[in-house]
Design a protein around this motif. Structure first.
Motif, PDB file in Angstrom:
ATOM      1  N   VAL A  65      21.109  18.144  46.456  1.00 45.11           N
ATOM      2  CA  VAL A  65      20.350  18.224  47.703  1.00 45.11           C
ATOM      3  C   VAL A  65      19.397  19.121  47.708  1.00 45.11           C
ATOM      4  O   VAL A  65      18.413  18.977  48.312  1.00 45.11           O
ATOM      5  CB  VAL A  65      21.707  18.939  48.615  1.00 45.11           C
ATOM      6  CG1 VAL A  65      21.002  19.224  50.016  1.00 45.11           C
ATOM      7  CG2 VAL A  65      22.859  17.948  49.127  1.00 45.11           C
ATOM      8  N   SER A 115      18.648  11.291  55.036  1.00 45.97           N
ATOM      9  CA  SER A 115      19.318  11.349  53.692  1.00 45.97           C
ATOM     10  C   SER A 115      19.667  12.793  53.680  1.00 45.97           C
ATOM     11  O   SER A 115      20.758  13.138  52.730  1.00 45.97           O
ATOM     12  CB  SER A 115      18.476  10.565  52.725  1.00 45.97           C
ATOM     13  OG  SER A 115      17.148  11.393  52.416  1.00 45.97           O
ATOM     14  N   SER A 151      23.385  14.232  53.234  1.00 45.98           N
ATOM     15  CA  SER A 151      23.831  14.988  51.833  1.00 45.98           C
ATOM     16  C   SER A 151      24.518  16.339  51.923  1.00 45.98           C
ATOM     17  O   SER A 151      25.497  16.650  51.359  1.00 45.98           O
ATOM     18  CB  SER A 151      22.521  15.127  51.101  1.00 45.98           C
ATOM     19  OG  SER A 151      22.218  13.841  50.655  1.00 45.98           O
ATOM     20  N   TYR A 183      27.538   8.679  53.368  1.00 46.70           N
ATOM     21  CA  TYR A 183      26.528   8.777  52.416  1.00 46.70           C
ATOM     22  C   TYR A 183      26.068   7.534  51.667  1.00 46.70           C
ATOM     23  O   TYR A 183      24.820   7.276  51.244  1.00 46.70           O
ATOM     24  CB  TYR A 183      26.679   9.864  51.247  1.00 46.70           C
ATOM     25  CG  TYR A 183      25.556  10.141  50.464  1.00 46.70           C
ATOM     26  CD1 TYR A 183      24.275  10.685  50.839  1.00 46.70           C
ATOM     27  CD2 TYR A 183      25.491   9.420  48.959  1.00 46.70           C
ATOM     28  CE1 TYR A 183      23.281  11.030  50.056  1.00 46.70           C
ATOM     29  CE2 TYR A 183      24.416   9.400  48.497  1.00 46.70           C
ATOM     30  CZ  TYR A 183      23.399  10.182  48.634  1.00 46.70           C
ATOM     31  OH  TYR A 183      22.371  10.303  47.836  1.00 46.70           O
TER      32      TYR A 183
END
Length: 579
Positions: free
Chosen positions: A311, A330, A334, A367
């Motif tokens: 991340v 995204s 994360s 995810y």
């Protein structure tokens, strides 16, 4: 361009995980085909219900793994029904069950076994009417110190009742695990079909494997699972542990394409490290020195650190580049993944059980969906960018004045040298064919084919400008590069270099290789220019287009060196790992 150090780390991130996978496969094969623990069972009929122990005590036993054993004593009532079992669920305990003074059930490590634990399992001991008023003594021997003083639930009744009850409790986990496996298989099948169509998306295979391993990891850890394979509970446990280790490696490889060059190297290093840790643990297991379970805390720390590091890389790349909605999505997903994994790990250490925990499973599934969408979107953008680049480059090459000049030369030659005119028409036709065919060619081509196209162009120009000399010095041709890369550079050298001189000049086209790269250079002794102002010039759009296509299609680069009044040298460099 990828440096030698980055390339070495990338190769290690392939080789070391592959070694870990092979070793895990060998371990699971050995555990699966051998007796992972010995069982003595005098009763042949199996049955189950619910009771509290009359007495519980801990006794010291020097010959046990941690030096203690836990003893539970029960007194059966006088109304034992048919098909009744005395049942309980234990995790990482050896088990001895006595009916009266007689040992009727025992579960422990087999002789010369490479494993200590029997995993998490159900013990189901049948009791009959004649066993009424007898005393049942259960001796549980913890394999690991942190499994000492665990709460154990005991049942008396039909064993399938408890199986049905556990199934109901685990339904959310079961459904999510099935979805994870199904999604992973679907991703892999879709990617294999893409590869058949030569339209592969980097990272999708690993993302699919990651999803499958998540499903296996969580479903084999559910309490109902040992009912299905009662005689191989330790095998189920090792599937759980190995799936956990491998899914982290698959995660690192799957997210790599979403990152930029520096962040990719970070994930490659993490992948190598995690794979090396896995290999060491497997070696320890083979040597019967320590079980995989004994490294669970270390693995949890490494897993959490890896996700946080990913991340961090994602946020770092976002700061350095333009922000997009999908990038934000995204990143947020994360962060949710970190929260889900952390929550499950914390709950595990508080409740001492991981069965039924679905926070990380939900976060990981979310995810996988977002990461798959991002990878697919990147591929679409990449294909669109390459298509637009091919069209723009093709159109820039077929300029009206070049066509008019060539046809004018053909007209003149038809009167004075018909054979030369025919030769020129032949080369011009091949030149046009080479440009138009690039519209349908998204893949790199061999250098020899690009050189052939370049020779066609040179032969046309030399008819109009006979004082121009072009030298081909080709020492290496066994590699690929994007089409229409060398020929436009030669055209630039002639048009913007040699034609600005009073007399003609020379263009030298060379190909060679270094230890890590294939190279093509186009060098002229023309007018030269100021490289610092190159990208501010509209005439440099073609060079920028070539450089971008090199970067996207084969991780290559374009370097330009020019001195006003002395000439220009342009070098194409393509990593050997790609070319």
């Amino acid at each position: 361009m990828i440096s030698n150090k980055q390339r070495l780390i990338w190769k290690l991130s392939i080789a070391v995980p592959f070694t870990a996978v092979i070793m895990i496969a060998v371990l699971l094969f050995i555990v699966g085909i051998t007796d992972d623990y010995s069982v003595y069972d005098k009763r042949t009929d199996y049955k189950v219900s619910s009771v509290k122990p009359d007495e519980r005590k801990e006794i010291n036993k020097a010959d046990t793994p941690i030096g203690v054993a836990e003893e539970y004593t029960f007194r059966l009532n006088d109304s034992i029904r048919p098909d009744t079992f005395f049942s309980f669920y234990s995790s990482h305990h050896y088990v001895n069950v006595y009916l009266g003074k007689e040992l009727v059930y025992s579960k422990g490590p087999a002789d010369k076994s490479i494993i200590k634990t029997t995993g998490s399992s159900w013990t189901n001991v049948p009791v009959y009417e004649e066993d009424s008023e007898k005393t049942v003594t259960v001796e549980l021997i913890p394999v690991y110190d942190n499994y000492r003083n665990r709460t154990i639930d005991f049942y008396l009744g039909n064993k399938y009742d408890i199986f049905e009850e556990q199934m109901r409790k685990d339904i959310p986990q079961i459904i999510l695990c099935i979805i994870a496996v199904f999604v992973g298989v679907a991703i892999i099948v879709a990617e294999l079909m893409n590869r058949i169509k030569k339209n592969s998306v980097k990272g999708m295979i690993f993302l699919g494997v990651f999803s499958i391993l998540i499903g296996l990891f969580r479903i084999t850890d559910a309490r109902f699972a040992p009912f299905i394979i009662e005689s191989k509970s330790s095998f189920l446990f090792y599937i759980t542990m190995c799936a956990q280790l491998l899914c982290v490696i698959a995660f690192a490889k799957g997210v790599r394409p979403m990152l930029k060059s520096g962040s990719r190297m970070v994930m490659d290093i993490y992948c190598v490290f995690m794979s090396a840790v896995t290999i060491v643990q497997i070696i320890m297991q083979f040597a019967a020195y320590a079980d995989l379970r004994e490294y669970m805390f270390l693995n949890h720390v490494i897993i959490l650190f890896g996700i946080i590091m990913y991340v961090g890389c994602l946020i770092y790349d976002r700061i350095r580049n333009h922000e997009r909605v999908l990038s934000r999505l995204s990143t947020y997903t994360s962060i949710i993944l970190i929260i889900g994994v952390t929550a499950d790990i914390v709950v595990f250490y508080v409740t001492r059980t991981s069965s039924g925990l679905i926070f990380s499973l939900l976060a990981m599934l979310m995810y996988v969906f977002v990461a798959g969408l991002k990878l697919q979107t990147r591929q679409i953008d990449r294909e669109k960018q390459l298509t637009e680049g091919r069209i723009a480059l093709m159109m820039s090459q077929i300029k009206p004045h070049f066509i008019y000049n060539t046809l004018g030369s053909v007209e003149q030659l038809c009167e004075i040298d018909p054979e030369e005119a025919a030769f020129l028409v032949h080369n011009f036709a091949h030149y046009l064919r080479g440009n138009f065919s690039e519209l349908d060619n998204p893949k790199p081509i061999r250098l020899s084919k690009e050189i052939e196209h370049t020779r066609n162009y040179v032969s046309i120009e030399q008819v109009r400008f006979p004082d121009i000399m072009v030298i081909f010095n080709l020492k290496s041709e066994d590699f690929r590069l994007p089409a229409l890369t060398v020929q436009p550079l030669v055209e630039n050298a002639i048009k913007h270099g040699l034609m600005k001189r009073e007399k003609g000049g020379t263009v030298v086209i060379s190909s060679y290789e270094t230890a890590s790269e294939y190279c093509v250079s186009v060098e002229d002794d023309g007018a030269g220019f100021n490289v610092g102002s190159m990208f501010d010039n509209e005439k440099s759009i073609g060079l920028r287009n070539i450089g971008e296509r090199l970067r996207i299609m084969c991780e290559g680069k374009l370097s330009v060196d020019s001195v006003p009044g002395r000439g220009t040298k342009v070098v194409i460099s393509i990593p050997k790992a790609v070319g």
